[in-house]
Design a protein around this motif. Structure first.
Motif, PDB file in Angstrom:
ATOM      1  N   ALA A  55     -10.978   1.778   5.921  1.00 59.41           N
ATOM      2  CA  ALA A  55     -11.467   1.354   7.233  1.00 59.41           C
ATOM      3  C   ALA A  55     -10.795   0.049   7.604  1.00 59.41           C
ATOM      4  O   ALA A  55     -10.800  -0.908   6.816  1.00 59.41           O
ATOM      5  N   GLY A  56     -10.195  -0.011   8.766  1.00 51.75           N
ATOM      6  CA  GLY A  56      -9.523  -1.237   9.192  1.00 51.75           C
ATOM      7  C   GLY A  56      -8.849  -1.053  10.528  1.00 51.75           C
ATOM      8  O   GLY A  56      -8.966  -0.011  11.182  1.00 51.75           O
ATOM      9  N   THR A  57      -8.115  -2.078  10.951  1.00 54.72           N
ATOM     10  CA  THR A  57      -7.362  -1.988  12.198  1.00 54.72           C
ATOM     11  C   THR A  57      -6.173  -1.060  12.014  1.00 54.72           C
ATOM     12  O   THR A  57      -5.736  -0.784  10.891  1.00 54.72           O
ATOM     13  N   PHE A  58      -5.643  -0.580  13.125  1.00 58.01           N
ATOM     14  CA  PHE A  58      -4.426   0.228  13.063  1.00 58.01           C
ATOM     15  C   PHE A  58      -3.346  -0.508  12.282  1.00 58.01           C
ATOM     16  O   PHE A  58      -2.649   0.088  11.447  1.00 58.01           O
ATOM     17  N   ALA A 115      11.205  -7.763   5.622  1.00 57.52           N
ATOM     18  CA  ALA A 115      10.046  -8.088   6.456  1.00 57.52           C
ATOM     19  C   ALA A 115       9.852  -7.045   7.543  1.00 57.52           C
ATOM     20  O   ALA A 115      10.797  -6.360   7.970  1.00 57.52           O
ATOM     21  N   PHE A 116       8.619  -6.924   7.967  1.00 61.94           N
ATOM     22  CA  PHE A 116       8.250  -6.211   9.187  1.00 61.94           C
ATOM     23  C   PHE A 116       7.581  -7.210  10.120  1.00 61.94           C
ATOM     24  O   PHE A 116       6.991  -8.196   9.666  1.00 61.94           O
ATOM     25  N   ASP A 117       7.644  -6.948  11.416  1.00 63.78           N
ATOM     26  CA  ASP A 117       6.815  -7.731  12.312  1.00 63.78           C
ATOM     27  C   ASP A 117       5.582  -6.915  12.676  1.00 63.78           C
ATOM     28  O   ASP A 117       5.391  -5.791  12.202  1.00 63.78           O
ATOM     29  N   PHE A 118       4.735  -7.486  13.521  1.00 63.38           N
ATOM     30  CA  PHE A 118       3.454  -6.857  13.829  1.00 63.38           C
ATOM     31  C   PHE A 118       3.648  -5.479  14.461  1.00 63.38           C
ATOM     32  O   PHE A 118       2.945  -4.523  14.122  1.00 63.38           O
ATOM     33  N   ASP A 119       4.609  -5.359  15.377  1.00 60.63           N
ATOM     34  CA  ASP A 119       4.860  -4.068  16.021  1.00 60.63           C
ATOM     35  C   ASP A 119       5.323  -3.025  15.019  1.00 60.63           C
ATOM     36  O   ASP A 119       4.994  -1.837  15.140  1.00 60.63           O
ATOM     37  N   ASP A 120       6.102  -3.449  14.024  1.00 58.91           N
ATOM     38  CA  ASP A 120       6.618  -2.510  13.026  1.00 58.91           C
ATOM     39  C   ASP A 120       5.512  -1.800  12.269  1.00 58.91           C
ATOM     40  O   ASP A 120       5.698  -0.674  11.796  1.00 58.91           O
ATOM     41  N   LEU A 121       4.382  -2.462  12.100  1.00 52.83           N
ATOM     42  CA  LEU A 121       3.307  -1.868  11.310  1.00 52.83           C
ATOM     43  C   LEU A 121       2.825  -0.564  11.931  1.00 52.83           C
ATOM     44  O   LEU A 121       2.324   0.320  11.220  1.00 52.83           O
ATOM     45  N   LEU A 122       2.997  -0.421  13.247  1.00 50.55           N
ATOM     46  CA  LEU A 122       2.702   0.849  13.908  1.00 50.55           C
ATOM     47  C   LEU A 122       3.952   1.706  14.046  1.00 50.55           C
ATOM     48  O   LEU A 122       3.945   2.896  13.711  1.00 50.55           O
ATOM     49  N   ALA A 132       0.097  -1.315   7.491  1.00 50.94           N
ATOM     50  CA  ALA A 132       0.682  -2.141   6.432  1.00 50.94           C
ATOM     51  C   ALA A 132       0.385  -1.543   5.057  1.00 50.94           C
ATOM     52  O   ALA A 132       1.259  -1.521   4.174  1.00 50.94           O
ATOM     53  N   ARG A 133      -0.819  -1.052   4.874  1.00 45.21           N
ATOM     54  CA  ARG A 133      -1.217  -0.472   3.585  1.00 45.21           C
ATOM     55  C   ARG A 133      -0.368   0.757   3.252  1.00 45.21           C
ATOM     56  O   ARG A 133       0.081   0.926   2.109  1.00 45.21           O
ATOM     57  N   ILE A 134      -0.136   1.589   4.239  1.00 39.99           N
ATOM     58  CA  ILE A 134       0.674   2.791   4.017  1.00 39.99           C
ATOM     59  C   ILE A 134       2.137   2.422   3.797  1.00 39.99           C
ATOM     60  O   ILE A 134       2.808   2.973   2.909  1.00 39.99           O
TER      61      ILE A 134
END
Length: 659
Positions: A102-105, A209-216, A110-112
């Motif tokens: 359970a968490g934000t998108f 690194a990834f940025d915030f947009d990359d996480l999606l 990031a977890r995946i």
């Protein structure tokens, strides 16, 4: 999308005591939503209808029916919401399943990605760039491209470069399409920005690194390029539950689509509360959901537990004018209350007086300050209310913007006047000088070392006795403006403000704040109107200095058990509620904003719907005749959102016989 019949067969019969609890705690619509067995489920939930509560009960029900916690995926939009969902689920189940995802998108992405980082040219210990990291990386890239200083400042100005790149990636548009739509005044930098975007991707790979947009985006790419991994998660997560679905962008919706057909997809939201298009939210995601997913069950949760029937009826009447929507009609079984009030006043000063008088009456009737909010479409509408609150010593806090005197454009404008009033004010000189083209702090320091030696630095500057080594054109422009106000009428402060604005600062305002120009320009006009009550520049500046200290006092913290009044943009008020709510500036061209076209009118009306439904018992809507955009011009009249309302759903209080 294909229906998976096994979804209906996998649930075992729950304990009858559990069903009895659900029937006791939930209304019929919430119960239907929590217990539905359809492979696709949309909970269409109005404001104050307990949608998150229903979603939590659904997750608990699935676990009670034999679904393992690790087979659930709960997606939200904020860490706070995710934490509250976990707490409420734990309270309901009497334990928190450690294996539940359970968490934000973004946190789930990031977890995946950490589990499969090698497929995205990263290692599992990758960094996540925040906005500062991204900005620094892009600035370095610009430097490497040999972009000159002035162009680099324009491209990086107020995060514009990062916003363009992010908007293109989140909306599925090209950078060219984004710039043609929203940044046409910077199209000459299109080729440079495209190059930066490409090099930025390489820079992130090199930095692991990834940025915030990359996480999606990279989560979506991982699934699309690796069907076996996508199927692994489809098998694992038999039930995907999404809160606030109306706020999803195209990338988030595509991620959810990839679960369909194997996983049960359950989303909850309200198209009538979709107000974040500027953050790339796509209302079409929720509007098309029933058609996109075969055998989708739509459950309407229409009972509002928050507001009085009168406030709910006003909200219903307003939103009924929207064209594209999933129809629903809110109702409230709360006791009847006061009619919403529409107050017509002469000008924004009288509006502030009306708001303060009403706050005083509410407090006398037992409503504490922390249960009162003043909401507005844009922050430039607040100065008169802030002045009035400060003078009365009423403690308040703001959301969605900083306080009026702390805003950069207000400080800039006042600095010109401070130089005129006190030519030895180094801070004011520094502020106005470094606003000019080609004048930096180092150049100013050298200039001021000489200038401050003169009896009157302003007169010496105007006489050309001292000039900077660099930035001569900028210095000349500043001196022309200072000369104009120096020979102006010091007893007519609005005229001085207008001279500064038209002769010099308007161009700086357009260049430094192209995306916020109108709001900031109007804020300065509001300052000029406030200045009309003073007989001299000295009285005006002294008053502001005293007001500013009062502002500091009124925002330091709760003064008593009543807490603080809230001032908030409507966007920042989403998810909050108060006993009493004022919506100020309900004038055509202000709300709805004159900047929006016909295609955005529905979203403006949804914004009014959200604002109205923040109130539990008292709702006040104010509109005024004098607009002040042209220093006292007649406004465009009351907002069409007021004109659309049937007269029987509000009480009219008219303080202006000519309105």
């Amino acid at each position: 999308m294909d229906k998976n019949n096994s979804l209906e067969q996998e649930l075992r019969e729950p304990d009858p005591e559990w069903i009895n609890l659900l029937q006791k705690e939930l209304n019929q619509a919430q119960f239907d939503f929590a217990t539905a067995e359809d492979p696709a489920l949309l909970g269409l939930a109005g404001p104050g209808s307990g949608k998150t509560r229903a979603l939590i009960y659904r997750a608990a029900h699935l676990i009670k029916c034999g679904i393992q916690p690790e087979e659930l995926l709960l997606l939200t939009f904020t860490n706070k919401a995710a934490g509250e969902m976990k707490e409420r689920l734990e309270s309901l189940l009497k334990f928190l399943p450690g294996s539940l995802w359970a968490g934000t998108f973004h946190s789930i992405g990031a977890r995946i990605l950490r589990r499969h980082a090698h497929l995205m040219d990263r290692t599992p210990n990758f960094s996540i760039f925040d906005e500062d990291d991204s900005r620094a990386a892009m600035k370095l890239i610009l430097t490497s491209l040999s972009v000159d200083d002035e162009d680099r400042k324009l491209i990086m100005q107020r995060g514009m470069l990062g916003r363009i790149v992010s908007q293109a990636r989140n909306s599925g548009l090209t950078i060219k399409e984004v710039m043609e739509e929203d940044y046409p005044y910077r199209l000459e930098f299109l080729e440079t920005i495209n190059s930066v975007a490409d090099m930025y991707e390489q820079k992130k790979r090199e930095s692991n690194a990834f940025d915030f947009d990359d996480l999606l985006l990279c989560w979506l790419e991982l699934y699309e390029k690796n069907p076996q991994i996508r199927d692994q998660y489809r098998r694992r997560f038999k039930h995907v539950l999404v809160d606030e679905f109306q706020d999803t962008n195209v990338i988030q919706a595509r991620i959810i689509d990839l679960f369909a057909g194997s996983s049960s997809v359950c989303v909850v939201g309200d198209d009538a509360q979709s107000i974040y298009a500027f953050r790339y939210a796509q209302i079409g995601n929720i509007l098309s959901f029933p058609e996109k997913y075969d055998h989708c069950q739509l459950v309407r949760m229409e009972q509002n537990y928050r507001s009085s029937p009168e406030i709910v009826e006003l909200a219903n009447c307003s939103i009924s004018h929207n064209r594209d929507q999933l129809p629903k009609k809110l109702f409230s079984n709360n006791p009847p209350g006061a009619m919403p009030v529409v107050a017509k006043v002469y000008d924004s000063r009288q509006e502030a007086s009306y708001v303060l008088q009403s706050i005083w009456e509410l407090q006398n009737n037992g409503v504490p300050l922390n249960e009162i909010a003043v909401l507005y479409r844009s922050s430039y509408l607040t100065p008169e209310v802030e002045f009035a609150l400060a003078r009365k010593g009423i403690s308040y806090r703001t959301y969605g913007g900083i306080k009026f005197f702390q805003k950069a454009h207000v400080k800039d404008l006042l600095a010109y006047l401070k130089v005129l009033y006190n030519p030895h004010d180094e801070n004011a000189w520094r502020r106005v000088a470094t606003l000019q083209q080609g004048l930096g702090s180092a150049t100013f320091n050298k200039l001021w070392t000489k200038l401050k030696q003169h009896t009157n630095p302003l007169e010496s500057a105007l006489e050309g006795k001292e000039t900077p080594a660099r930035g001569k054109d900028g210095w000349a422009a500043l001196c022309r403006t200072l000369n104009s106000i120096y020979h102006g009428n010091h007893e007519h402060v609005p005229g001085l403000i207008n001279k500064v604005l038209t002769d010099n600062y308007d161009q700086i305002l357009q260049q430094n704040y192209p995306d916020q120009y109108e709001d900031r320009f109007r804020g300065i006009e509001r300052l000029a109107i406030y200045a009309e009550r003073f007989e001299s520049l000295a009285a005006f500046l002294e008053s502001l200095a005293l007001e500013e200290s009062v502002f500091a006092d009124t925002t330091a913290g709760p003064a008593d058990s009543g807490g603080q009044l809230t001032l908030s943009t409507i966007h920042s008020a989403k998810g909050k509620e108060w006993d009493s709510v004022f919506i100020i500036g309900m004038n055509q061209g202000q709300f709805p904003s004159q900047r929006v076209g016909p295609e955005s009118l529905d979203e403006e009306r949804r914004l009014f719907y959200v604002a109205s439904t923040r109130a539990r018992n008292y709702l006040f809507l104010t509109t005024y005749r004098e607009d002040y955009r042209n220093y006292g011009a007649v406004s465009e009249g009351p907002s069409q959102f007021l004109r659309e309302l049937p007269t029987e759903c509000y009480e009219l209080v008219n303080f202006d016989s000519e309105f």
